[in-house]
Design an enzyme around this catalytic site. Structure first.
Site, PDB file in Angstrom:
ATOM      1  N   HIS A  78       0.844  -1.186   0.047  1.00  0.00           N
ATOM      2  CA  HIS A  78      -0.007  -0.232   0.043  1.00  0.00           C
ATOM      3  C   HIS A  78       0.838   1.246  -0.103  1.00  0.00           C
ATOM      4  O   HIS A  78       0.680   2.347  -0.684  1.00  0.00           O
ATOM      5  CB  HIS A  78      -1.006  -0.183   1.270  1.00  0.00           C
ATOM      6  CG  HIS A  78      -1.452   1.277   1.517  1.00  0.00           C
ATOM      7  ND1 HIS A  78      -2.705   1.678   0.655  1.00  0.00           N
ATOM      8  CD2 HIS A  78      -1.471   2.302   2.444  1.00  0.00           C
ATOM      9  CE1 HIS A  78      -3.130   2.759   1.371  1.00  0.00           C
ATOM     10  NE2 HIS A  78      -2.372   3.229   2.220  1.00  0.00           N
ATOM     11  N   ASP A 108       7.598  21.639 -26.344  1.00  0.00           N
ATOM     12  CA  ASP A 108       7.682  20.249 -25.584  1.00  0.00           C
ATOM     13  C   ASP A 108       8.834  20.295 -24.357  1.00  0.00           C
ATOM     14  O   ASP A 108       9.251  21.399 -23.928  1.00  0.00           O
ATOM     15  CB  ASP A 108       8.072  19.054 -26.396  1.00  0.00           C
ATOM     16  CG  ASP A 108       7.362  17.767 -25.975  1.00  0.00           C
ATOM     17  OD1 ASP A 108       6.509  17.348 -26.548  1.00  0.00           O
ATOM     18  OD2 ASP A 108       7.890  17.163 -24.896  1.00  0.00           O
ATOM     19  N   TRP A 148       7.263   0.169   4.103  1.00  0.00           N
ATOM     20  CA  TRP A 148       7.737   0.540   2.914  1.00  0.00           C
ATOM     21  C   TRP A 148       9.324   1.196   3.263  1.00  0.00           C
ATOM     22  O   TRP A 148       9.966   1.531   2.507  1.00  0.00           O
ATOM     23  CB  TRP A 148       6.955   1.897   2.593  1.00  0.00           C
ATOM     24  CG  TRP A 148       7.166   3.369   3.164  1.00  0.00           C
ATOM     25  CD1 TRP A 148       6.841   3.643   4.213  1.00  0.00           C
ATOM     26  CD2 TRP A 148       7.866   4.254   2.515  1.00  0.00           C
ATOM     27  NE1 TRP A 148       7.198   4.732   4.623  1.00  0.00           N
ATOM     28  CE2 TRP A 148       7.864   5.399   3.536  1.00  0.00           C
ATOM     29  CE3 TRP A 148       8.519   4.691   1.336  1.00  0.00           C
ATOM     30  CZ2 TRP A 148       8.509   6.767   3.346  1.00  0.00           C
ATOM     31  CZ3 TRP A 148       9.232   5.739   1.306  1.00  0.00           C
ATOM     32  CH2 TRP A 148       9.083   6.877   2.151  1.00  0.00           C
ATOM     33  N   SER A 177      13.473   6.516 -13.517  1.00  0.00           N
ATOM     34  CA  SER A 177      12.319   6.925 -13.908  1.00  0.00           C
ATOM     35  C   SER A 177      12.494   8.515 -13.409  1.00  0.00           C
ATOM     36  O   SER A 177      12.460   9.684 -14.147  1.00  0.00           O
ATOM     37  CB  SER A 177      11.283   6.327 -13.568  1.00  0.00           C
ATOM     38  OG  SER A 177      10.180   7.114 -14.031  1.00  0.00           O
ATOM     39  N   SER A 178      12.331   8.775 -12.052  1.00  0.00           N
ATOM     40  CA  SER A 178      12.205  10.036 -11.497  1.00  0.00           C
ATOM     41  C   SER A 178      13.500  10.674 -11.847  1.00  0.00           C
ATOM     42  O   SER A 178      13.314  12.048 -12.098  1.00  0.00           O
ATOM     43  CB  SER A 178      12.242   9.918 -10.066  1.00  0.00           C
ATOM     44  OG  SER A 178      10.821   9.358  -9.823  1.00  0.00           O
ATOM     45  N   HIS A 261      12.956  11.953   4.046  1.00  0.00           N
ATOM     46  CA  HIS A 261      12.282  13.124   4.406  1.00  0.00           C
ATOM     47  C   HIS A 261      11.960  13.948   3.311  1.00  0.00           C
ATOM     48  O   HIS A 261      11.038  14.588   2.918  1.00  0.00           O
ATOM     49  CB  HIS A 261      12.828  13.690   5.416  1.00  0.00           C
ATOM     50  CG  HIS A 261      11.956  14.960   5.869  1.00  0.00           C
ATOM     51  ND1 HIS A 261      10.801  14.325   6.710  1.00  0.00           N
ATOM     52  CD2 HIS A 261      11.723  16.189   5.728  1.00  0.00           C
ATOM     53  CE1 HIS A 261      10.083  15.416   6.877  1.00  0.00           C
ATOM     54  NE2 HIS A 261      10.579  16.542   6.280  1.00  0.00           N
ATOM     55  N   GLU A 263      11.838  13.232   0.343  1.00  0.00           N
ATOM     56  CA  GLU A 263      10.527  12.615  -0.514  1.00  0.00           C
ATOM     57  C   GLU A 263       9.232  12.799  -0.145  1.00  0.00           C
ATOM     58  O   GLU A 263       8.318  13.047  -0.937  1.00  0.00           O
ATOM     59  CB  GLU A 263      10.624  10.874  -0.010  1.00  0.00           C
ATOM     60  CG  GLU A 263       9.496  10.040  -0.837  1.00  0.00           C
ATOM     61  CD  GLU A 263       9.430  10.179  -2.398  1.00  0.00           C
ATOM     62  OE1 GLU A 263      10.540  10.491  -2.898  1.00  0.00           O
ATOM     63  OE2 GLU A 263       8.440   9.888  -2.678  1.00  0.00           O
ATOM     64  N   TYR A 265       8.290  15.872   1.035  1.00  0.00           N
ATOM     65  CA  TYR A 265       8.189  17.248   0.357  1.00  0.00           C
ATOM     66  C   TYR A 265       7.915  16.910  -1.076  1.00  0.00           C
ATOM     67  O   TYR A 265       7.211  17.724  -1.731  1.00  0.00           O
ATOM     68  CB  TYR A 265       9.393  18.207   0.689  1.00  0.00           C
ATOM     69  CG  TYR A 265       9.154  18.431   2.213  1.00  0.00           C
ATOM     70  CD1 TYR A 265      10.531  17.883   3.116  1.00  0.00           C
ATOM     71  CD2 TYR A 265       8.103  18.998   2.798  1.00  0.00           C
ATOM     72  CE1 TYR A 265      10.167  18.243   4.394  1.00  0.00           C
ATOM     73  CE2 TYR A 265       7.910  19.137   4.075  1.00  0.00           C
ATOM     74  CZ  TYR A 265       9.152  18.445   4.871  1.00  0.00           C
ATOM     75  OH  TYR A 265       8.944  19.037   6.282  1.00  0.00           O
ATOM     76  N   SER A 276      -2.010  26.789  -5.680  1.00  0.00           N
ATOM     77  CA  SER A 276      -1.690  28.294  -6.042  1.00  0.00           C
ATOM     78  C   SER A 276      -2.691  28.777  -7.086  1.00  0.00           C
ATOM     79  O   SER A 276      -3.185  29.852  -7.089  1.00  0.00           O
ATOM     80  CB  SER A 276      -0.452  28.655  -5.900  1.00  0.00           C
ATOM     81  OG  SER A 276       0.248  28.650  -4.740  1.00  0.00           O
ATOM     82  N   HIS A 310      14.257  13.106  12.644  1.00  0.00           N
ATOM     83  CA  HIS A 310      13.014  13.112  13.504  1.00  0.00           C
ATOM     84  C   HIS A 310      12.203  11.998  13.369  1.00  0.00           C
ATOM     85  O   HIS A 310      11.373  11.700  13.871  1.00  0.00           O
ATOM     86  CB  HIS A 310      12.235  14.530  13.213  1.00  0.00           C
ATOM     87  CG  HIS A 310      11.619  14.865  11.842  1.00  0.00           C
ATOM     88  ND1 HIS A 310      11.861  15.758  11.145  1.00  0.00           N
ATOM     89  CD2 HIS A 310      10.907  13.795  11.020  1.00  0.00           C
ATOM     90  CE1 HIS A 310      11.187  15.434   9.989  1.00  0.00           C
ATOM     91  NE2 HIS A 310      10.663  14.290   9.879  1.00  0.00           N
ATOM     92  N   HIS A 311      12.752  11.112  12.160  1.00  0.00           N
ATOM     93  CA  HIS A 311      11.836   9.791  12.166  1.00  0.00           C
ATOM     94  C   HIS A 311      12.544   8.697  13.057  1.00  0.00           C
ATOM     95  O   HIS A 311      12.141   7.572  12.974  1.00  0.00           O
ATOM     96  CB  HIS A 311      12.040   9.018  10.785  1.00  0.00           C
ATOM     97  CG  HIS A 311      11.442  10.263   9.888  1.00  0.00           C
ATOM     98  ND1 HIS A 311      10.052   9.929   9.297  1.00  0.00           N
ATOM     99  CD2 HIS A 311      11.755  11.316   9.063  1.00  0.00           C
ATOM    100  CE1 HIS A 311       9.781  11.137   8.527  1.00  0.00           C
ATOM    101  NE2 HIS A 311      10.907  11.604   8.147  1.00  0.00           N
ATOM    102  N   THR A 336       5.690  27.043   5.786  1.00  0.00           N
ATOM    103  CA  THR A 336       4.724  26.318   5.439  1.00  0.00           C
ATOM    104  C   THR A 336       3.374  27.383   5.867  1.00  0.00           C
ATOM    105  O   THR A 336       2.474  27.559   5.322  1.00  0.00           O
ATOM    106  CB  THR A 336       4.602  25.182   6.203  1.00  0.00           C
ATOM    107  OG1 THR A 336       5.701  24.270   5.837  1.00  0.00           O
ATOM    108  CG2 THR A 336       3.330  24.122   5.690  1.00  0.00           C
ATOM    109  N   LYS A 339       2.887  30.067   3.552  1.00  0.00           N
ATOM    110  CA  LYS A 339       1.938  29.499   2.373  1.00  0.00           C
ATOM    111  C   LYS A 339       0.307  29.483   2.659  1.00  0.00           C
ATOM    112  O   LYS A 339      -0.568  30.002   1.892  1.00  0.00           O
ATOM    113  CB  LYS A 339       2.527  28.153   1.840  1.00  0.00           C
ATOM    114  CG  LYS A 339       4.030  28.331   1.223  1.00  0.00           C
ATOM    115  CD  LYS A 339       4.460  27.098   0.550  1.00  0.00           C
ATOM    116  CE  LYS A 339       3.489  26.806  -0.885  1.00  0.00           C
ATOM    117  NZ  LYS A 339       4.012  27.997  -1.908  1.00  0.00           N
ATOM    118  N   ARG A 458       1.669   0.804  15.247  1.00  0.00           N
ATOM    119  CA  ARG A 458       1.528   0.696  13.826  1.00  0.00           C
ATOM    120  C   ARG A 458       1.721  -0.696  13.341  1.00  0.00           C
ATOM    121  O   ARG A 458       2.290  -1.338  14.171  1.00  0.00           O
ATOM    122  CB  ARG A 458       2.491   1.552  13.158  1.00  0.00           C
ATOM    123  CG  ARG A 458       2.432   2.841  13.125  1.00  0.00           C
ATOM    124  CD  ARG A 458       3.496   3.747  12.775  1.00  0.00           C
ATOM    125  NE  ARG A 458       3.554   3.547  11.116  1.00  0.00           N
ATOM    126  CZ  ARG A 458       4.441   3.906  10.318  1.00  0.00           C
ATOM    127  NH1 ARG A 458       5.249   5.012  10.984  1.00  0.00           N
ATOM    128  NH2 ARG A 458       4.433   3.981   9.137  1.00  0.00           N
TER     129      ARG A 458
END
Lengths: 534, 282
Positions: A78, A108, A148, A177-178, A261, A263, A265, A276, A310-311, A336, A339, A458
């Site tokens: 998942h 293009d 994950w 790919s990314s 981390h 990731e 964002y 926006s 922080h993880h 943040t 925004k 979890r």
């Protein structure tokens, strides 16, 4: 301008047809569409997995899963599918590919053929992940059940079968790919803006994509390194993460989260850009504080690279290190907040129309704030001591993802659907989709804060009986959200069957970016003459 | 009479709702429909509960503020109420305010945050040490200060539990500690990463192979306090709970004597000299 675009669109000899049009595509719009279709499939598979998990968690005891192993295979799949095969393809491959050239006045992407391989790597990657579900992972059981985050040693000695190897290879392809996509987007945005479009005249959506792909370029290679080390520990006798050979399991966590981390964002910043555009359009006002918005995203992206641990507050980190990461993490709340307040200030004084894209955007602004503030709670290591690895964390990240990123994806979908496909969607169906989903996902995830505070861990398929009440509510919410998803797919089919033609600009004076000057859908090639930006 | 009964009922309802979060919260284990953290059994947890309430107040305020602004915007500036949009895109004062005020709020949060963090992480002089080794899928507790015995602690399955023992939390051999004494817990992992957690004490620390981690608690009340493994460790991750039984000093000394006999090794070699990382045969 319009007439010229239409005339060139009549060229039929210009491009291949049938399956070759898509397999060999070098057209950013076709590739964007393929990414979006792929993301829909990914979302469907990821969503079915989540309903499966909520079915099990609805009542205490094991009803559908024989033991926790297959449940955690679902958990792992998942997460990986939603991140790599839904959110990223939709936001970056899908909307990014479609709209960046249209918005900057480019015909293009810089590297159209590399764009093709970026897309086609993903079905290959997905296939490898699916294969992992059918080969041995933990002893005697199929699939990867390590989350994950695939921490060692659970993902090394704990999963002796080849499932983890398939998952690693899958991630290698998705990462490649990314990274190739990032190179493409950076080059395009830096070099191919129309004459007169300085960086500070670029739409905020393009800014958001630029920040995101820089994060990809810098973070993905670290994931690649970490999972390659996992692969060699598993197969070639290295001991990077094995204490017996001088290695350290915590090293994997540092490497993973140094990627992990940024990731998150990557998963939200394109959404910021879409919100926006949408808020400005439906307020009929330009975005408040354009430079603040652009550089807030740059700041969020930059600071996002120095907060990873922080993880890891409970791994046994030193006091000084924990204190540093507390401060650095809380700092991100400042840009943040800028925004959130700027979006509200954009609407303030505007003339708001509550079309479906705007509903998703406004819902996002509030719900992302809720997710963001629980993030501030978790940032404080002292209280994270109690909340780490509980459902409070699950609630937090689903608020910012399922109620954050996913809301922006639907917002962008409804906003740009008429442009991309030339048909208007039904507002009624769109609104039903919104409200069913809004109520559903809040029912799923708000009670999970209570479960986490009460101590529910979890990644468990069965829980102590005291947790039954809120788990039942959460599961019922998931069925409602599933119904919302069905309404969404019905709405898509309905729009394609009804074939109500969309105008070049169905949204009115508030839609001021260049894509709205093109026909809906745009011709196969646009901007054969570049627009001049004043 | 009826009025008196109604008043008692009303007071009871208000008291329950008012104290709902804590009244519903369990001590040592969760309660049904619990809203907040478990009741505290240690001074560290007292501090965590206080700090969380402090944060909850602030974040509710912030989210509420954003909600109110959005409602105002929706009501005052919808197209029917306001046909002509303004062109305002800047206001230096407000932009400075919404940058500086959040910074000040964060600094305000940081002070008690660090106080709590340093309190947790500065391990005081301990009255005794217990070593908890995480294994797939149970805990092994060693008492190096009290006779060097060690024993396994397995979850009780259906049919093995006695009346009142909570499902998935009760174990066969509790980790026993004396009340009001500072206990240092050191952890390691025998195979994969596990995590030792007791919510009512406010402690959680990973149990990692090749590494010794340390935490501490002082239990202020006798009773049984439950926790669950808090790092995914394989198929029975949900089924390796932690149960800490807090007893009086005398009861603890008595238990130690019993334990030295009950958990004595047949070869009388102290556990510290035995090779580590022996998994229980499945």
């Amino acid at each position: 301008m319009d007439a010229m675009a239409k005339a060139h669109g009549e060229d039929q000899h210009d491009h291949p047809h049938g399956w070759r049009r898509y397999l060999y595509s070098t057209n950013h719009k076709d590739i964007g569409t393929m990414y979006l279709v792929f993301a829909l499939v990914g979302g469907l598979v990821g969503g079915v997995l989540s309903i499966g998990m909520r079915l099990e968690l609805m009542h205490p005891g094991l009803q559908f899963f024989h033991d926790s192993h297959m449940f955690n295979v679902f958990t792992t799949a998942h997460g990986l599918i939603m991140i790599f095969f839904m959110v990223m393809p939709a936001m970056i491959g899908g909307f990014g590919n479609w709209m960046i050239p249209l918005m900057i006045g480019a015909p293009d992407m810089a590297f159209p053929r590399m764009n093709n391989i970026s897309f086609w790597l993903l079905p290959a990657s997905f296939t490898l992940l699916i294969i992992s579900l059918f080969v041995e992972g933990e002893p005697g059981a199929p699939g990867v059940a390590a989350g994950w985050t695939i921490y060692a040693p659970l993902s090394t000695s704990g999963h002796p079968g080849p499932a983890v190897d398939f998952a690693i290879l899958s991630l290698h392809l998705a990462g490649a790919s990314s990274i190739l996509g990032a190179i493409n987007f950076i080059t395009t945005i830096f070099n191919m803006r129309a004459p007169g479009m300085t960086m500070h005249k670029m739409p905020l959506f393009v800014w958001s994509q630029l920040v995101t792909v820089f994060l990809i370029l810098l973070a993905m290679p670290v994931l690649a390194g970490a999972i390659t080390m996992l692969l060699t520990d598993r197969n070639f006798g290295t001991t990077f993460f094995t204490p017996g050979g001088g290695g350290d399991p915590v090293l994997f966590q540092h490497l993973f989260w140094f990627f992990g981390h940024p990731e998150v964002y990557i998963l939200i910043v394109p959404g910021f850009g879409m919100v926006s555009q949408i808020v400005a359009t439906f307020s009929k006002k330009p975005v408040f504080g354009y430079l603040g918005m652009a550089y807030a995203m740059v700041a969020i992206g930059g600071i996002g690279f120095v907060v990873w641990a922080h993880h890891m507050y409970t791994v046994g980190m030193s006091t000084a290190a924990q204190a540093y990461f507390v401060v650095a993490t809380m700092v991100i709340a400042v840009p943040t907040g800028v925004k959130i307040f700027s979006w509200i200030a954009t609407m303030w004084g505007g003339s708001l129309e509550f079309k479906t894209p705007m509903l998703w955007a406004i819902g996002f602004i509030f719900l992302f704030t809720v997710g963001g503030v629980t993030g501030v709670v978790l940032a404080n290591a002292g209280v994270d001591r109690s909340l780490q690895d509980t459902y409070y964390v699950v609630a937090h990240f689903h608020y910012v993802l399922s109620l954050g990123a996913v809301f922006t994806i639907f917002a962008g979908w409804y906003y740009w659907f008429p442009k991309m496909f030339g048909y208007m969607y039904s507002e009624t169906i769109g609104k039903w989709h919104f409200w069913l989903t809004f109520i559903g996902v809040n029912l799923v995830f708000f009670p999970q804060h209570f479960l986490g505070l009460a101590g529910m861990p979890r990644r468990i398929a069965d829980y102590p009986d005291a947790f039954a009440g809120w788990n039942l509510v959460s599961s019922l919410g998931s069925y409602l959200s599933g119904l919302g998803a069905l309404v969404f797919f019905f709405g898509v089919a309905h729009a394609f069957m009804r074939k109500q033609q969309a105008a070049d600009n169905p949204w009115g004076a508030g839609a001021t970016t260049l894509e709205w000057t093109l026909p809906s859908p745009p011709p196969f090639h646009q901007y054969n003459e570049l627009p001049l930006i004043k | 009479m009826l009025l008196k009964r109604l008043t008692v009922l009303a007071v009871a309802i208000i008291a329950t709702l008012g104290g709902a979060a804590t009244a519903l919260a369990g001590l040592g284990q969760p309660s049904p429909w619990q809203l907040g953290l478990q009741q505290s059994g240690s001074p560290v947890m007292d501090n965590i509960i206080w700090f969380h309430d402090f944060l909850l107040f602030i974040i509710t305020g912030i989210a509420g503020f954003v909600l109110v602004l959005l409602i105002i915007v929706i009501v005052r500036f919808n197209a029917r109420a306001n046909a002509t949009p303004s062109r305002t895109t800047h206001n230096t004062l407000i932009e400075i305010a919404w940058t500086l005020i959040p910074i000040m709020i964060l600094m305000f949060i940081a002070v008690p945050s660090f106080k709590l963090l340093f309190y947790q992480l500065n391990v005081p002089a301990a009255d005794l040490t217990v070593k908890a080794t995480g294994k797939q899928w149970f805990w092994t507790y060693s008492y190096p200060d009290n006779g060097e015995f060690e024993f396994d602690s397995l979850m009780l399955k259906d049919g093995e539990r006695k009346e009142g023992q909570p499902r998935l939390l009760a174990v066969d051999n509790d980790m026993v500690v004396p009340v009001n004494k500072t206990v240092r817990v050191i952890t390691t992992g025998a195979d994969v990463i596990h995590a030792f957690a007791v919510p009512s004490f406010g402690i959680k620390i990973d149990a990692i192979p090749g590494r010794i981690n340390e935490t501490w608690f002082t239990a202020e009340r006798e009773g049984v306090y439950y926790g669950q493994c808090s790092e995914l460790c394989g198929k029975d991750h949900a089924f390796m709970p932690i149960a800490v039984r807090v007893v009086s000093e005398q009861a603890f000394s008595a238990w130690v004597e019993e334990a030295k006999k009950k958990y004595a090794r047949k070869d009388e070699v102290p556990p510290s000299q035995v090779a580590s990382a022996q998994s229980r045969p499945q």
